[in-house]
Design a protein around this motif. Structure first.
Motif, PDB file in Angstrom:
ATOM      1  N   GLY A  40      -2.992   5.024  10.845  1.00 47.43           N
ATOM      2  CA  GLY A  40      -4.247   4.350  10.546  1.00 47.43           C
ATOM      3  C   GLY A  40      -4.209   3.365   9.391  1.00 47.43           C
ATOM      4  N   ALA A  41      -3.020   3.055   8.859  1.00 49.43           N
ATOM      5  CA  ALA A  41      -2.961   1.994   7.841  1.00 49.43           C
ATOM      6  C   ALA A  41      -3.231   0.656   8.531  1.00 49.43           C
ATOM      7  CB  ALA A  41      -1.593   1.978   7.167  1.00 49.43           C
ATOM      8  N   SER A  42      -3.795  -0.308   7.788  1.00 51.08           N
ATOM      9  CA  SER A  42      -4.056  -1.618   8.389  1.00 51.08           C
ATOM     10  C   SER A  42      -2.812  -2.500   8.349  1.00 51.08           C
ATOM     11  CB  SER A  42      -5.191  -2.321   7.641  1.00 51.08           C
ATOM     12  OG  SER A  42      -6.311  -1.467   7.560  1.00 51.08           O
ATOM     13  N   ALA A  43      -1.996  -2.294   7.336  1.00 49.83           N
ATOM     14  CA  ALA A  43      -0.708  -2.981   7.238  1.00 49.83           C
ATOM     15  C   ALA A  43       0.198  -2.141   6.366  1.00 49.83           C
ATOM     16  CB  ALA A  43      -0.875  -4.373   6.627  1.00 49.83           C
ATOM     17  N   ARG A  94      -8.980   1.293  -4.871  1.00 48.35           N
ATOM     18  CA  ARG A  94      -9.835   0.234  -4.323  1.00 48.35           C
ATOM     19  C   ARG A  94      -9.566  -1.062  -5.071  1.00 48.35           C
ATOM     20  NH1 ARG A  94     -15.655   3.273  -3.395  1.00 48.35           N
ATOM     21  NH2 ARG A  94     -14.841   4.837  -1.952  1.00 48.35           N
ATOM     22  N   LEU A  95      -9.519  -2.145  -4.319  1.00 52.36           N
ATOM     23  CA  LEU A  95      -9.126  -3.423  -4.921  1.00 52.36           C
ATOM     24  C   LEU A  95     -10.330  -4.284  -5.256  1.00 52.36           C
ATOM     25  CD1 LEU A  95      -6.194  -4.266  -2.514  1.00 52.36           C
ATOM     26  CD2 LEU A  95      -6.003  -3.513  -4.887  1.00 52.36           C
ATOM     27  N   GLN A  96     -10.258  -4.919  -6.418  1.00 51.21           N
ATOM     28  CA  GLN A  96     -11.255  -5.902  -6.820  1.00 51.21           C
ATOM     29  C   GLN A  96     -10.481  -7.106  -7.326  1.00 51.21           C
ATOM     30  OE1 GLN A  96     -13.888  -3.734  -9.610  1.00 51.21           O
ATOM     31  NE2 GLN A  96     -15.457  -5.124  -8.831  1.00 51.21           N
ATOM     32  N   ALA A 112      -6.390 -11.679   1.552  1.00 51.30           N
ATOM     33  CA  ALA A 112      -5.735 -11.435   2.844  1.00 51.30           C
ATOM     34  C   ALA A 112      -6.526 -10.422   3.680  1.00 51.30           C
ATOM     35  CB  ALA A 112      -4.310 -10.941   2.612  1.00 51.30           C
ATOM     36  N   GLY A 113      -7.627  -9.908   3.159  1.00 50.61           N
ATOM     37  CA  GLY A 113      -8.504  -9.061   3.955  1.00 50.61           C
ATOM     38  C   GLY A 113      -8.404  -7.575   3.687  1.00 50.61           C
ATOM     39  N   PHE A 114      -7.702  -7.184   2.618  1.00 51.80           N
ATOM     40  CA  PHE A 114      -7.545  -5.754   2.335  1.00 51.80           C
ATOM     41  C   PHE A 114      -8.480  -5.303   1.206  1.00 51.80           C
ATOM     42  CE2 PHE A 114      -3.310  -7.236   3.805  1.00 51.80           C
ATOM     43  CZ  PHE A 114      -3.330  -6.616   5.039  1.00 51.80           C
ATOM     44  N   GLN A 115      -8.949  -4.063   1.328  1.00 52.95           N
ATOM     45  CA  GLN A 115      -9.862  -3.550   0.308  1.00 52.95           C
ATOM     46  C   GLN A 115      -9.290  -2.396  -0.496  1.00 52.95           C
ATOM     47  OE1 GLN A 115     -14.081  -3.182   0.812  1.00 52.95           O
ATOM     48  NE2 GLN A 115     -13.968  -4.053   2.869  1.00 52.95           N
ATOM     49  N   ALA A 131      10.072   1.238  -2.203  1.00 49.51           N
ATOM     50  CA  ALA A 131       8.747   1.843  -2.008  1.00 49.51           C
ATOM     51  C   ALA A 131       8.124   1.389  -0.696  1.00 49.51           C
ATOM     52  CB  ALA A 131       7.824   1.494  -3.176  1.00 49.51           C
ATOM     53  N   LEU A 132       7.257   2.245  -0.182  1.00 48.00           N
ATOM     54  CA  LEU A 132       6.485   1.957   1.030  1.00 48.00           C
ATOM     55  C   LEU A 132       5.048   1.686   0.604  1.00 48.00           C
ATOM     56  CD1 LEU A 132       5.845   2.077   4.131  1.00 48.00           C
ATOM     57  CD2 LEU A 132       5.610   4.559   3.849  1.00 48.00           C
ATOM     58  N   ASN A 133       4.511   0.561   1.068  1.00 43.83           N
ATOM     59  CA  ASN A 133       3.187   0.135   0.650  1.00 43.83           C
ATOM     60  C   ASN A 133       2.227   0.200   1.843  1.00 43.83           C
ATOM     61  OD1 ASN A 133       2.223  -2.832  -1.289  1.00 43.83           O
ATOM     62  ND2 ASN A 133       1.221  -0.886  -0.988  1.00 43.83           N
ATOM     63  N   LEU A 134       1.071   0.813   1.632  1.00 43.30           N
ATOM     64  CA  LEU A 134       0.079   0.930   2.707  1.00 43.30           C
ATOM     65  C   LEU A 134      -1.192   0.192   2.316  1.00 43.30           C
ATOM     66  CD1 LEU A 134       0.660   4.748   3.242  1.00 43.30           C
ATOM     67  CD2 LEU A 134       1.527   2.911   4.693  1.00 43.30           C
ATOM     68  N   PHE A 135      -1.659  -0.680   3.192  1.00 42.60           N
ATOM     69  CA  PHE A 135      -2.876  -1.452   2.959  1.00 42.60           C
ATOM     70  C   PHE A 135      -3.970  -1.016   3.927  1.00 42.60           C
ATOM     71  CE2 PHE A 135       0.205  -4.338   1.138  1.00 42.60           C
ATOM     72  CZ  PHE A 135      -0.476  -4.882   0.063  1.00 42.60           C
ATOM     73  N   HIS A 136      -5.228  -1.106   3.450  1.00 38.61           N
ATOM     74  CA  HIS A 136      -6.349  -0.744   4.306  1.00 38.61           C
ATOM     75  C   HIS A 136      -7.430  -1.806   4.223  1.00 38.61           C
ATOM     76  CE1 HIS A 136      -4.395   3.166   4.345  1.00 38.61           C
ATOM     77  NE2 HIS A 136      -4.259   3.006   3.049  1.00 38.61           N
ATOM     78  N   VAL A 137      -8.026  -2.112   5.374  1.00 38.98           N
ATOM     79  CA  VAL A 137      -9.122  -3.086   5.369  1.00 38.98           C
ATOM     80  C   VAL A 137     -10.418  -2.430   4.888  1.00 38.98           C
ATOM     81  CG1 VAL A 137      -8.155  -4.627   7.115  1.00 38.98           C
ATOM     82  CG2 VAL A 137      -9.582  -2.709   7.825  1.00 38.98           C
TER      83      VAL A 137
END
Lengths: 243, 228
Positions: A40-43, A94-96, A112-115, A131-137
């Motif tokens: 379920g990661a977005s990227a 959470r990203l700001q 790029a659309g990630f939150q 490292a493994l990086n997981l992004f979420h929208v």
């Protein structure tokens, strides 16, 4: 297929690649893809340390330029760099844009659309290789069970990198990391060659490169080399599964 | 790139001009070996020596050039690091012509490190020592970083880089922005040249127009710019 079956099948497939002659970039791209398709990661992206100590991207679930650039920026700052340096998990954040622990990174990631984002070290006992990086929208954290699976995938990928346990262990590992990073550069050059020959963008070029390697049971790196050398007939790239 | 090893190498090379000989001197001193030689290769054929530290490393280069065998030749050919920690008692017999001549010049251990930028395989660095024994992990890591620096240096020089530009671009990680490599692949097809030549042409364009390599690459990939 039930979720458990999918996960077990993935682990078996990944373990299976370790027995044979395998392609590190292909394996790590598969790892990134599975974090998206199963967890379920977005990227997702995988970064490895060069012998000089800096992190570079070697595999990503998305070849979109703006996503690659977010990963690349992490040579300077970001959750991957932190996970690598601390050898431990970077919790869901959470990203700001322009704020938080990584202001520049957050700005690019949001654009790029990630939150939200998290990162896991690629580590085996005392050795951390990247490292493994997981992004979420969205802003919701990953299910903790999914994080455990992601770490299992990451561990398996790390074992594959560390499988040479000969006398000169540290040197073999550095040579292998150096070769993996060099192979990624080769693949980027091949993407350019195919993009130009087939009149597509580099992201589509990558999926054609990968599909060709799969369909012909060849290592991704060898196909990339052939593309760069011009020893594969141009018709190989003319059609393929586009994104 | 941001590693400590790289910064040390760049600080040493930061003398204006940084002629080729300096690459070999810095490599020898920082890695801590008896000598360094840098061989440029093309299509399995040694094209000549960029620099060598002393008589023994010059001989190592010359022998490989003449005989077509040795650590640099193998490092380039197989695109991997070659270790021969004890040339007098090798674990695997190889280089039957090269080894006795190198030994008679006092060479006891030799190592070959390829330098490349993806598919652009440029040559190999030879490190030698006057006593047998393997490289330490630190020496080995330094040599891998040095090989990357040399690859960038060789491409820059062939593209007519302005003096003192190398450090800035290496620290910026210019060549590791993948878009530069995508652009090199595209240019190689557009101009019908090797990816090595394409990388040089891209740089030459960036230098002569005083633009960042990254920006030029972006324009190439978006097809806003086409090199002639």
């Amino acid at each position: 297929m039930r979720r458990e079956e999918s996960l077990i099948r993935s682990l078996v497939e990944m373990a299976d690649t370790l027995v044979d002659d395998y392609d590190v970039i292909d394996l790590l791209t598969g790892l990134a893809d599975r974090c998206v398709s199963l967890l379920g990661a977005s990227a997702a992206g995988v970064m490895l340390a060069s012998p000089g100590g800096d992190l570079r991207l070697v595999a990503s679930s998305s070849e979109a330029m703006r996503v690659l650039e977010v990963f690349e920026l992490q040579a300077q700052e970001g959750p991957c760099l932190d996970a690598f340096h601390t050898c431990s998990r970077v919790e869901h954040e959470r990203l700001q844009a322009g704020a938080g622990p990584w202001p520049r990174f957050a700005a690019m990631a949001v654009e790029a659309g990630f939150q939200s984002v998290s990162a896991l070290p690629l580590r085996l006992r005392t050795v951390t290789v990247g490292a493994l990086n997981l992004f979420h929208v969205g802003q919701a954290p990953m299910d903790e069970r999914d994080v455990v699976v992601a770490q299992a995938f990451a561990d398996l990928a790390t074992i594959s990198l560390l499988q040479y346990r000969a006398a000169m262990e540290g040197q073999r590992l550095n040579e292998q990391l150096s070769a993996a990073l060099s192979n990624r550069v080769l693949i980027e050059q091949a993407k350019g060659v195919i993009a130009e020959r087939a009149g597509v963008d580099p992201a589509v070029a990558f999926s054609r490169l990968r599909a060709y390697a799969r369909n012909h049971n060849l290592l991704l790196t060898n196909v990339a080399q052939a593309a760069v050398d011009g020893t594969l007939e141009p018709s190989a790239w003319e059609r393929g599964p586009d994104l | 790139m941001s590693g400590e090893r790289l910064r040390t190498i760049l600080a040493e090379l930061s003398v204006p001009g940084a002629p080729a000989a300096r690459l070999c001197d810095v490599s020898t001193r920082l890695i801590g070996v008896s000598g360094t030689g840098i061989m440029l290769m093309s299509g399995d054929v040694p094209q000549g020596s960029l620099c060598s530290t002393n008589e023994a490393s010059a001989l190592i280069e010359d022998l490989q050039y003449t005989l077509g065998e040795g650590p640099s030749v193998d490092a380039y050919r197989y695109n991997q690091v070659v270790h021969e920690p004890d040339l007098a008692n090798p674990a695997v017999a190889r280089w039957s012509a090269f080894s006795p001549l190198a030994l008679s010049a006092g060479v006891r251990a030799v190592f070959g490190f390829p330098f490349r930028m993806g598919g652009a395989r440029l040559g190999a660095v030879n490190l030698y020592r006057d006593r047998p024994g393997p490289l330490s992990d630190d020496q080995h890591a330094d040599a891998l970083v040095m090989a990357d620096v040399i690859a960038t240096w060789v491409l820059d020089v062939q593209a007519g880089a302005p003096e003192g530009d190398l450090g800035a671009r290496l620290e910026d990680g210019g060549d590791f922005h993948y878009i530069v490599q995508n652009a090199a692949g595209m240019v190689s097809v557009q101009l019908g040249v090797s990816v090595t030549v394409a990388l040089i042409r891209l740089r030459a364009y960036a230098f002569s127009h005083d633009r960042a390599l990254n920006d030029v690459a972006r324009d190439i990939v978006s097809r806003a710019l086409r090199l002639e």
